[in-house]
Write a protein that holds these residues in place. Structure first.
Motif, PDB file in Angstrom:
ATOM      1  N   ASP A  59       0.809  -1.212   0.000  1.00 58.23           N
ATOM      2  CA  ASP A  59       0.000   0.000   0.000  1.00 58.23           C
ATOM      3  C   ASP A  59       0.846   1.268   0.000  1.00 58.23           C
ATOM      4  OD1 ASP A  59      -2.331  -1.491   0.058  1.00 58.23           O
ATOM      5  OD2 ASP A  59      -2.447  -1.496   2.242  1.00 58.23           O
ATOM      6  N   ALA A  60       2.151   1.132   0.173  1.00 62.72           N
ATOM      7  CA  ALA A  60       3.038   2.294   0.243  1.00 62.72           C
ATOM      8  C   ALA A  60       3.472   2.727  -1.153  1.00 62.72           C
ATOM      9  CB  ALA A  60       4.268   1.973   1.076  1.00 62.72           C
ATOM     10  N   ILE A  61       3.424   4.042  -1.383  1.00 64.45           N
ATOM     11  CA  ILE A  61       3.907   4.629  -2.625  1.00 64.45           C
ATOM     12  C   ILE A  61       4.891   5.724  -2.253  1.00 64.45           C
ATOM     13  CG2 ILE A  61       3.313   5.921  -4.705  1.00 64.45           C
ATOM     14  CD1 ILE A  61       0.529   4.624  -4.564  1.00 64.45           C
ATOM     15  N   ILE A  62       6.116   5.615  -2.777  1.00 62.99           N
ATOM     16  CA  ILE A  62       7.150   6.611  -2.499  1.00 62.99           C
ATOM     17  C   ILE A  62       7.536   7.250  -3.821  1.00 62.99           C
ATOM     18  CG2 ILE A  62       9.446   7.046  -1.562  1.00 62.99           C
ATOM     19  CD1 ILE A  62       9.116   4.427   0.074  1.00 62.99           C
ATOM     20  N   SER A  63       7.246   8.546  -3.959  1.00 61.89           N
ATOM     21  CA  SER A  63       7.590   9.285  -5.168  1.00 61.89           C
ATOM     22  C   SER A  63       8.956   9.919  -4.985  1.00 61.89           C
ATOM     23  CB  SER A  63       6.548  10.369  -5.448  1.00 61.89           C
ATOM     24  OG  SER A  63       5.305   9.781  -5.718  1.00 61.89           O
ATOM     25  N   GLY A  64       9.843   9.686  -5.949  1.00 61.45           N
ATOM     26  CA  GLY A  64      11.214  10.173  -5.847  1.00 61.45           C
ATOM     27  C   GLY A  64      12.037   9.207  -5.013  1.00 61.45           C
ATOM     28  N   PHE A  65      13.348   9.390  -5.064  1.00 66.22           N
ATOM     29  CA  PHE A  65      14.212   8.524  -4.254  1.00 66.22           C
ATOM     30  C   PHE A  65      14.494   9.225  -2.938  1.00 66.22           C
ATOM     31  CE2 PHE A  65      18.573   7.152  -2.975  1.00 66.22           C
ATOM     32  CZ  PHE A  65      18.191   5.927  -2.485  1.00 66.22           C
TER      33      PHE A  65
END
Length: 90
Positions: A59-65
């Motif tokens: 369920d986790a979304i990480i945009s960018g590093f």
């Protein structure tokens, strides 16, 4: 848990993200948005994102590093490093 990393060629942050995941033995499926238009559609329409890399883990979304956020990912111990339990068959 399946982990997807949306990337594009020539993206420095994408290279860093892949290197980070590989260095920690985290399995992921790379989704190149330039090679596959469907991946771009999913990224922009379904996740409402235009930032690369975008990492999807459950369920986790990480945009960018963001190394700090990546370090919080739950990581399963690779099978080859697990010790057999007493009741397991070899």
């Amino acid at each position: 848990m399946e982990i997807y990393l949306y990337t594009e060629p020539g993206c420095g942050a994408c290279i860093e993200a892949k290197s980070f995941l590989k260095s920690r033995g985290i399995s992921f499926a790379e989704r190149d948005v330039r090679a596959n238009p469907e991946y771009l559609r999913i990224l922009t329409d379904e996740m409402d994102s235009c930032t690369l890399p975008t990492l999807v883990a459950g369920d986790a979304i990480i945009s960018g590093f963001d190394e700090e956020m990546y370090q919080r990912l739950p990581v399963a111990i690779p099978f080859k490093n697990r010790l057999p339990s007493d009741d397991s068959e070899l």
